[in-house]
Design an enzyme around this catalytic site. Structure first.
Site, PDB file in Angstrom:
ATOM      1  N   GLY A  20      46.511 -48.453  77.005  1.00  0.00           N
ATOM      2  CA  GLY A  20      47.502 -47.541  77.552  1.00  0.00           C
ATOM      3  C   GLY A  20      48.855 -47.584  76.873  1.00  0.00           C
ATOM      4  O   GLY A  20      49.800 -46.929  77.318  1.00  0.00           O
ATOM      5  N   GLY A  48      59.977 -48.848  57.619  1.00  0.00           N
ATOM      6  CA  GLY A  48      59.546 -50.014  56.873  1.00  0.00           C
ATOM      7  C   GLY A  48      60.761 -50.787  56.374  1.00  0.00           C
ATOM      8  O   GLY A  48      61.794 -50.188  56.045  1.00  0.00           O
ATOM      9  N   TYR A 103      58.483 -60.956  54.360  1.00  0.00           N
ATOM     10  CA  TYR A 103      59.531 -60.121  53.768  1.00  0.00           C
ATOM     11  C   TYR A 103      60.867 -60.857  53.762  1.00  0.00           C
ATOM     12  O   TYR A 103      61.855 -60.363  53.233  1.00  0.00           O
ATOM     13  CB  TYR A 103      59.733 -58.822  54.558  1.00  0.00           C
ATOM     14  CG  TYR A 103      58.559 -57.892  54.619  1.00  0.00           C
ATOM     15  CD1 TYR A 103      57.444 -58.044  53.807  1.00  0.00           C
ATOM     16  CD2 TYR A 103      58.565 -56.828  55.523  1.00  0.00           C
ATOM     17  CE1 TYR A 103      56.376 -57.180  53.902  1.00  0.00           C
ATOM     18  CE2 TYR A 103      57.500 -55.957  55.612  1.00  0.00           C
ATOM     19  CZ  TYR A 103      56.406 -56.143  54.816  1.00  0.00           C
ATOM     20  OH  TYR A 103      55.349 -55.279  54.917  1.00  0.00           O
ATOM     21  N   LEU A 105      55.349 -43.120  50.509  1.00  0.00           N
ATOM     22  CA  LEU A 105      55.994 -42.341  49.439  1.00  0.00           C
ATOM     23  C   LEU A 105      55.792 -43.031  48.093  1.00  0.00           C
ATOM     24  O   LEU A 105      56.528 -42.804  47.142  1.00  0.00           O
ATOM     25  CB  LEU A 105      57.499 -42.198  49.723  1.00  0.00           C
ATOM     26  CG  LEU A 105      57.863 -41.636  51.100  1.00  0.00           C
ATOM     27  CD1 LEU A 105      59.372 -41.604  51.283  1.00  0.00           C
ATOM     28  CD2 LEU A 105      57.273 -40.247  51.284  1.00  0.00           C
TER      29      LEU A 105
END
Length: 290
Positions: A12, A21, A52, A188
């Site tokens: 749900g 990002g 990262y 991209l």
């Protein structure tokens, strides 16, 4: 075809249909400015990672004995009591050395990963209230199917590289058939990828340049949109959640401004035909030894 503003996940829960990002955004002030701008514009889906170095379960945490430790580290770094979604970053784990953030190429040692044992530890994080739900990243269909068959909590999403040149149709179809939301990173391409691999002493390589593709440009002119907006809209209309990275307020606004137009069947067919396949993969992980 209309694109959803939210994607439904198991249990749900709903995921915003476009996210931000943050890979390669490690400068504190730059990232803080970008996040403040993104939240003001309307972003509510922020993708971060321990590896990262701005904050998923990293490659050196992909072991059943280290899931909870890295989950707690992430929450401490993010200064949160829980996250909405926690992912296993990769299907292959590497050995962990105390204090290590991102394994360097010199000391990377892969180790056998028991996906089922790891997943059960991920499920425990949901039970403990540290995350609302759990998912995976960079897994293939066979690996995902094994988890599904042995899970109490089904993977909520799969995050993989996806763009008009690398469409991974069979993997996307498999996930959608099993109720798994697909999140596309590098939607991209990733113009800064060569800067990233340079940190590991790797030579730059030719990357797919979709932002200047003539076919995409023609469609963009037709809709009075940018090439990037066309590429993101294409993923949305294929029920894929793109997470483009940017730290520029103008680009952040442009990337989320894709809900006021639709690509028609002719547009979609032209973009379908841009599929290149594996040769167009940006993040091939070849910088890590097998």
């Amino acid at each position: 075809m209309a694109a959803k503003i939210f994607m439904d996940m198991p249990g749900g829960l709903r995921m915003p249909a476009i996210g931000l990002g943050t890979w390669q955004a490690t400068d504190d002030s730059e990232l803080e400015t970008a996040l403040n701008a993104a939240l003001e514009i309307g972003y509510r889906h922020i993708d971060t990672a321990f590896v990262y170095q701005n904050e998923t379960l990293p490659m050196n945490g992909i072991h059943e004995d280290r899931v909870e430790m890295f989950m707690k580290k992430s929450l401490e770094n993010l200064q949160l009591d829980y996250v909405d979604l926690y992912l296993i970053h990769f299907a292959v784990g590497v050995k962990y050395f105390e204090g290590q953030v991102r394994p360097s190429l010199d000391d990377v040692q892969t180790e056998k990963s028991d996906h089922i044992a790891i997943w059960k530890k991920m499920e425990e994080q949901v039970d403990a209230g540290r995350t609302k739900t759990i998912g995976i990243s960079n897994f293939n269909a066979k690996q995902i199917e094994k988890i599904i068959k042995n899970s109490r909590i089904k993977p909520a999403c799969l995050q993989v590289e996806l763009h008009v040149y690398l469409q991974q149709r069979e993997l996307v179809k498999f996930c959608h058939q099993n109720g798994i939301v697909v999140v596309g990173y590098s939607p991209l391409g990733s113009p800064g990828y060569n800067n990233f691999i340079a940190n590991f002493g790797q030579k730059p390589r030719q990357l797919p340049d979709m932002l200047h593709d003539a076919v995409i440009k023609k469609i963009a002119e037709k809709h009075k949109k940018s090439n990037a907006q066309i590429m993101l809209r294409y993923l949305l209309q294929n029920s894929i959640v793109p997470i483009p990275k940017s730290v520029t307020p103008a680009r952040l606004k442009e990337n989320i401004d894709i809900f006021d137009f639709s690509l028609d069947s002719e547009d979609m067919k032209s973009l379908d035909d841009l599929e290149v396949g594996e040769e167009a993969r940006v993040c091939d992980f070849k910088l890590y030894p097998a």
